[in-house]
Design a protein around this motif. Structure first.
Motif, PDB file in Angstrom:
ATOM      1  N   PHE A   1       0.833  -1.234   0.019  1.00  0.00           N
ATOM      2  CA  PHE A   1       0.010  -0.055  -0.018  1.00  0.00           C
ATOM      3  C   PHE A   1       0.823   1.115  -0.034  1.00  0.00           C
ATOM      4  O   PHE A   1       2.104   1.155   0.706  1.00  0.00           O
ATOM      5  CB  PHE A   1      -0.872  -0.085   1.048  1.00  0.00           C
ATOM      6  N   ASP A   2       0.437   2.415  -0.504  1.00  0.00           N
ATOM      7  CA  ASP A   2       0.848   3.705  -0.458  1.00  0.00           C
ATOM      8  C   ASP A   2       1.208   4.053   0.555  1.00  0.00           C
ATOM      9  O   ASP A   2       0.257   4.403   1.509  1.00  0.00           O
ATOM     10  CB  ASP A   2       0.204   4.697  -1.432  1.00  0.00           C
TER      11      ASP A   2
ATOM     12  N   LEU B   1       1.665   6.967   1.989  1.00  0.00           N
ATOM     13  CA  LEU B   1       0.991   8.289   2.335  1.00  0.00           C
ATOM     14  C   LEU B   1      -0.545   8.072   2.796  1.00  0.00           C
ATOM     15  O   LEU B   1      -1.017   8.472   3.647  1.00  0.00           O
ATOM     16  CB  LEU B   1       1.019   9.147   1.051  1.00  0.00           C
ATOM     17  N   TRP B   2      -1.223   7.022   1.885  1.00  0.00           N
ATOM     18  CA  TRP B   2      -2.543   6.585   2.155  1.00  0.00           C
ATOM     19  C   TRP B   2      -2.434   5.882   3.417  1.00  0.00           C
ATOM     20  O   TRP B   2      -3.709   5.891   4.085  1.00  0.00           O
ATOM     21  CB  TRP B   2      -2.944   5.713   1.103  1.00  0.00           C
TER      22      TRP B   2
ATOM     23  N   ILE C   1      -2.814   8.448   6.170  1.00  0.00           N
ATOM     24  CA  ILE C   1      -4.109   9.042   6.180  1.00  0.00           C
ATOM     25  C   ILE C   1      -5.071   8.226   6.563  1.00  0.00           C
ATOM     26  O   ILE C   1      -5.880   8.629   7.696  1.00  0.00           O
ATOM     27  CB  ILE C   1      -4.503   9.585   4.805  1.00  0.00           C
ATOM     28  N   ALA C   2      -5.234   6.940   6.273  1.00  0.00           N
ATOM     29  CA  ALA C   2      -6.048   5.977   6.670  1.00  0.00           C
ATOM     30  C   ALA C   2      -5.986   5.648   7.955  1.00  0.00           C
ATOM     31  O   ALA C   2      -7.021   5.485   9.264  1.00  0.00           O
ATOM     32  CB  ALA C   2      -5.979   4.649   5.907  1.00  0.00           C
TER      33      ALA C   2
END
Length: 214
Positions: A6-7, A9-10, A13-14
């Motif tokens: 997974f990214d 950054l995401w 955020i998540a």
């Protein structure tokens, strides 16, 4: 579950959003409603936290509030660690839970000061870290019987203990931010302590002083 693809950054955020939503569950209000008590924002300090719920005279409700407020900081952090997320994401999960308690989206952003939730987050980060900071809180509370003074002392101690024991890193930044916000949220308590007007642990509640119109 392998989240390495997974990214980053995401994931950050998540993680922050997940922590925030869990932290937004204001258990002082929820437990008080279940016990048929007045909204904790309407008496005493007006703070939706375990100490103010205790001022209602219902120790059971106060204990439940304390436990669940701590768990909503502890559980998301431990879950993030179990999923193998890196230190930055774990830090944001914990910080998100803490911010959710301060400004809960489900309760008109009227939150508490975050002491129990911060304790849960620290215990999730490291049981040793959380345990040492809790000892500071307990020692000050037993000696002086001011919850606010104990919380302020623990807030000052937390980043010192974390950096001294585990070194500086993303976790340190999260602990410093939580400590700074805890001290800021206790601004009114600091003024009362200096004026000798602060309520002691277990003292019966009084309605908040009405604010005169400007």
């Amino acid at each position: 579950m392998n989240l390495s693809s997974f990214d980053p950054l995401w994931l950050c955020i998540a993680g922050a959003v997940f922590g925030y939503l869990i932290g937004s569950l204001s258990f002082a209000v929820i437990v008080s409603r279940l016990f048929g008590l007045a909204d904790p924002r309407s008496y005493g300090s007006g703070n939706p936290g375990a100490t103010n719920v205790l001022r209602s005279g219902n120790k059971g409700a106060a204990i439940l509030t304390l436990v669940f407020d701590a768990l909503k900081g502890y559980v998301p952090v431990v879950l993030a660690l179990q999923l193998g997320l890196n230190e930055a994401v774990v830090t944001l999960v914990g910080l998100g839970a803490f911010l959710g308690h301060l400004w809960p989206v489900f309760f008109k952003f009227e939150g508490g000061k975050g002491v129990a939730t911060a304790a849960g987050v620290l215990l999730g980060f490291s049981p040793a870290l959380g345990g040492l900071v809790l000892l500071v809180w307990l020692g000050m509370a037993v000696v002086f019987r001011y919850s606010s003074l104990a919380s302020l002392s623990a807030a000052v101690a937390a980043p010192i203990v974390q950096i001294a024991g585990w070194g500086f890193g993303p976790l340190s930044i999260g602990v410093i931010v939580m400590s700074a916000l805890l001290i800021w949220r206790h601004e009114a308590n600091i003024r009362k302590l200096l004026a000798g007007q602060e309520s002691k642990l277990g003292q019966k509640a009084k309605p908040p002083t009405p604010v005169e119109p400007q």
